[in-house]
Write an enzyme that holds these catalytic residues in place. Structure first.
Site, PDB file in Angstrom:
ATOM      1  N   HIS A 181      16.497 -29.490-107.841  1.00  0.00           N
ATOM      2  CA  HIS A 181      15.183 -29.224-108.427  1.00  0.00           C
ATOM      3  C   HIS A 181      14.205 -28.976-107.290  1.00  0.00           C
ATOM      4  O   HIS A 181      14.144 -29.732-106.317  1.00  0.00           O
ATOM      5  CB  HIS A 181      14.732 -30.409-109.278  1.00  0.00           C
ATOM      6  N   CYS A 210      11.451 -32.471-115.245  1.00  0.00           N
ATOM      7  CA  CYS A 210      12.086 -31.696-114.176  1.00  0.00           C
ATOM      8  C   CYS A 210      13.608 -31.801-114.180  1.00  0.00           C
ATOM      9  O   CYS A 210      14.283 -30.992-113.541  1.00  0.00           O
ATOM     10  CB  CYS A 210      11.530 -32.119-112.818  1.00  0.00           C
ATOM     11  N   ASN A 235       6.657 -26.119-107.683  1.00  0.00           N
ATOM     12  CA  ASN A 235       7.464 -26.929-108.592  1.00  0.00           C
ATOM     13  C   ASN A 235       7.260 -26.399-110.006  1.00  0.00           C
ATOM     14  O   ASN A 235       6.183 -26.548-110.578  1.00  0.00           O
ATOM     15  CB  ASN A 235       7.031 -28.394-108.489  1.00  0.00           C
TER      16      ASN A 235
END
Length: 329
Positions: free
Chosen positions: A256, A123, A286
């Site tokens: 993020h 990520c 996500n």
């Protein structure tokens, strides 16, 4: 005559979501057939996620990257053949090798012979990739970079584990970075600590044609949350210091898009109003390395982010990795 200082600046952005949008209720219905209980209320309360997108079985990560890259190239109004560096941040590549970046280069028809490679920082991947591209451009090795974050995380989700399968989605985002005498990327900071590798991982590998270990994502949610809220503020402050900027000089924060609670915690610690944080986790879920460039593109295209504004991106991911960059758009 003194040589002018080179910087890298963002010329254009692009993003792509696969068309299959899956709401929390649709996902809950699917899981119920397997005897797994969850609900829209449960997911929203813990994550802020309302929906995510999943790629079709025959769609690869490089396919998503291609769509995002085309849009970024169009927005930058450049000849694709001028791209001499391609970096793809992904944890879900098409193959073990060749790299997704090489596959993308071919799909775009780029014949410049420039470098193309993948970055695997989960990520944090896009923050890593953007900082690397900036360094290459500042050093004079390359002039025009295509930096992509692309993921098909739905391929590594265990749909019997409701604590992880409700979190992730698929997508891609891209930016074009080009050499400039005007400052663009102002400061970056990257870190990792491999002693935390077990709290967020997909601990499988291919050995003689057989997958050893697990091919599904594993996450210790509480451990990730505690570490994330601790390191994100620190790395953001570090990047700001390198850029000689104070938090109040940031126009937009693009974290993020992992979990709304982690995002708002970092925003609050930096002393920024929530209105200055770009949020797409509610509709995208996500998307790992794709989340930051996708959120950036959304905010550019809807007119929130304007030329000359300061943008702070930050990410944290498996590894454990974390990073941040500040740039003037």
């Amino acid at each position: 005559m003194a040589q002018s200082t080179l910087y890298s600046r963002v010329l254009g952005t692009g993003s792509y979501l696969p068309p299959d949008r899956v709401t929390n209720q649709q996902l809950a219905d699917r899981l119920a057939k397997e005897g797994i209980e969850t609900s829209d209320e449960w997911i929203v309360a813990r994550t802020g996620i309302h929906a995510r997108h999943f790629a079709a079985p025959d769609v690869t990560t490089s396919d998503l990257a291609y769509q995002a890259a085309r849009r970024a190239i169009e927005a930058a109004d450049i000849d694709p053949q001028s791209i001499d560096l391609i970096i793809v941040a992904t944890s879900t590549p098409d193959f073990v090798f060749p790299s997704t970046a090489c596959l993308l280069q071919n799909k775009l028809g780029i014949k410049s012979g420039g470098a193309a490679f993948d970055v695997q920082a989960v990520c944090s991947g896009f923050a890593y990739a953007m900082a690397m591209a900036d360094s290459f451009i500042r050093g004079g090795q390359h002039r025009t970079a295509l930096v992509v974050g692309a993921e098909t995380f739905s391929r590594i989700l265990d749909f019997k584990d409701r604590t992880t399968c409700v979190l992730f989605g698929d997508g891609a985002g891209a930016v074009i970075l080009s050499a400039s005498e005007e400052p663009g990327v102002l400061g970056s900071a990257l870190h990792a600590d491999g002693s935390y590798s077990n709290i967020l991982c997909t601990p499988g590998n291919v050995n003689r044609g057989v997958i050893e270990g697990s091919a599904f994502l594993h996450m210790d949610g509480q451990a990730v949350f505690k570490l994330a809220v601790n390191v994100l503020e620190k790395v953001a402050v570090e990047a700001l210091a390198k850029a000689n900027l104070a938090p109040e000089q940031i126009d937009w924060l693009i974290p993020h898009q992992a979990n709304i609670r982690i995002m708002t915690s970092t925003c609050r610690k930096l002393g920024l109003p929530q209105e200055r944080m770009v949020v797409t986790v509610d509709q995208h879920g996500n998307t790992s390395a794709a989340s930051i460039p996708m959120a950036l593109d959304v905010a550019v295209r809807d007119g929130r982010i304007q030329r000359g504004q300061h943008v702070l991106i930050e990410g944290v991911g498996g590894g454990f990795t974390w990073g941040a960059s500040v740039f003037r758009f």
